[in-house]
Design a protein around this motif. Structure first.
Motif, PDB file in Angstrom:
ATOM      1  N   HIS A 128       0.832  -1.203   0.000  1.00  0.00           N
ATOM      2  CA  HIS A 128       0.000   0.000   0.000  1.00  0.00           C
ATOM      3  C   HIS A 128       0.864   1.250   0.000  1.00  0.00           C
ATOM      4  CE1 HIS A 128      -2.469   3.249   1.677  1.00  0.00           C
ATOM      5  NE2 HIS A 128      -3.536   2.570   1.284  1.00  0.00           N
ATOM      6  N   ASN A 148      -6.425   2.136  -1.458  1.00  0.00           N
ATOM      7  CA  ASN A 148      -7.097   0.966  -0.907  1.00  0.00           C
ATOM      8  C   ASN A 148      -7.989   0.295  -1.946  1.00  0.00           C
ATOM      9  OD1 ASN A 148      -6.033   1.042   1.707  1.00  0.00           O
ATOM     10  ND2 ASN A 148      -7.573   2.508   2.407  1.00  0.00           N
ATOM     11  N   VAL A 149      -8.733   1.118  -2.696  1.00  0.00           N
ATOM     12  CA  VAL A 149      -9.624   0.577  -3.732  1.00  0.00           C
ATOM     13  C   VAL A 149      -8.811  -0.108  -4.824  1.00  0.00           C
ATOM     14  CG1 VAL A 149     -11.302   1.191  -5.512  1.00  0.00           C
ATOM     15  CG2 VAL A 149     -11.434   2.269  -3.264  1.00  0.00           C
ATOM     16  N   TYR A 152      -7.592  -3.439  -3.629  1.00  0.00           N
ATOM     17  CA  TYR A 152      -8.700  -4.401  -3.596  1.00  0.00           C
ATOM     18  C   TYR A 152      -9.027  -4.907  -4.997  1.00  0.00           C
ATOM     19  CZ  TYR A 152     -13.411  -6.255  -3.009  1.00  0.00           C
ATOM     20  OH  TYR A 152     -14.523  -7.068  -3.039  1.00  0.00           O
ATOM     21  N   LYS A 153      -8.987  -4.000  -5.971  1.00  0.00           N
ATOM     22  CA  LYS A 153      -9.358  -4.343  -7.341  1.00  0.00           C
ATOM     23  C   LYS A 153      -8.320  -5.233  -8.022  1.00  0.00           C
ATOM     24  CE  LYS A 153     -11.315  -4.016 -11.458  1.00  0.00           C
ATOM     25  NZ  LYS A 153     -12.584  -4.710 -11.777  1.00  0.00           N
ATOM     26  N   ASP A 155      -5.420  -6.766  -6.529  1.00  0.00           N
ATOM     27  CA  ASP A 155      -4.708  -7.768  -5.740  1.00  0.00           C
ATOM     28  C   ASP A 155      -5.427  -9.101  -5.878  1.00  0.00           C
ATOM     29  OD1 ASP A 155      -3.381  -9.309  -3.880  1.00  0.00           O
ATOM     30  OD2 ASP A 155      -4.320  -8.361  -2.150  1.00  0.00           O
ATOM     31  N   MET A 158      -5.109 -11.680  -2.549  1.00  0.00           N
ATOM     32  CA  MET A 158      -5.587 -11.297  -1.220  1.00  0.00           C
ATOM     33  C   MET A 158      -4.421 -11.107  -0.242  1.00  0.00           C
ATOM     34  SD  MET A 158      -8.757 -11.071  -1.843  1.00  0.00           S
ATOM     35  CE  MET A 158      -9.424 -10.814  -0.196  1.00  0.00           C
ATOM     36  N   ARG A 160      -2.965  -7.940   0.106  1.00  0.00           N
ATOM     37  CA  ARG A 160      -2.880  -6.507   0.364  1.00  0.00           C
ATOM     38  C   ARG A 160      -1.635  -5.919  -0.292  1.00  0.00           C
ATOM     39  NH1 ARG A 160      -6.711  -3.486   1.163  1.00  0.00           N
ATOM     40  NH2 ARG A 160      -5.517  -2.058   2.490  1.00  0.00           N
TER      41      ARG A 160
END
Length: 209
Positions: A128, A148-149, A152-153, A155, A158, A160
């Motif tokens: 991040h 963050n978005v 999430y989109k 990655d 999972m 991070r």
């Protein structure tokens, strides 16, 4: 001053755009005359021949997938390979020849250099904090919430964090959406007006398959 960035470390576009390069019209490398021609870079030719499993003189997405790996040696997804073929497939055949492959290979290698420059802890992934710094240094004014978005989109594991493939997909999305935003932001003030259909048109064009 551009509000959404002109990536400074990214593959160079054919001409400068205040909001990033239009990825559908890449201008990387020199034109190469044909399969096996003397003017072809020997390294590119060697890779092309190793990837061209059916010896057709053209590379499909399935063949490309066998050549592209992340830092953990995992293969790129087939959807990413189709998208990358689409960037350089000038005749819409669904495959690329030696000239187009040379441009694609230069594109990938340039993005790998960018990825490695931001992977400061040499983990093989972009965290991040590293992604936020990458956005800033590439010229995009984006909040930690947007980072963050994006994680999430893109990655897929999972974790991070982003693999090399996820980083490429994320940056292609930024350049594509920024380019379309630029077409509406005629005053270059970082604001644009869309109606519903125009917004959906842009969203569909930039949606990762």
């Amino acid at each position: 001053m551009a509000y959404y960035g002109q990536p400074q470390g990214a593959p160079p576009p054919g001409h400068q755009q205040p909001y990033g390069a239009p990825m559908g019209q890449p201008q990387y490398g020199q034109q190469m005359p044909g399969y096996g021609a003397p003017q072809v870079d020997p390294g590119v030719l060697a890779w092309f021949q190793s990837v061209d499993q059916d010896r057709s003189g053209r590379i499909s997405a399935l063949e490309l997938q066998q050549a592209l790996t992340n830092n953990d040696w995992s293969r790129f997804s087939i959807s990413t390979c189709y998208a990358m073929i689409g960037l350089f497939d000038k005749d819409f055949s669904g495959t690329i020849d030696i000239n187009e492959f040379g441009q694609l290979w230069g594109f990938i290698n340039q993005w790998r250099q960018v990825f490695n420059s931001f992977d400061s802890d040499r983990s093989g992934n972009i965290s991040h904090q590293e992604l936020h710094r990458a956005f800033e240094q590439l010229g995009y004014r984006l909040s930690p919430g947007f980072v963050n978005v994006a994680l999430y989109k893109f990655d897929t594991g999972m974790r991070r964090s982003l693999t090399f493939e996820g980083f490429i997909n994320c940056c292609m999305m930024l350049q594509q959406t920024s380019y379309h935003f630029q077409q509406k932001d005629t005053r270059r003030v970082g604001q644009a007006q869309y109606n519903y259909e125009e917004f959906m048109h842009t969203a569909v064009l930039c949606l990762k398959p």
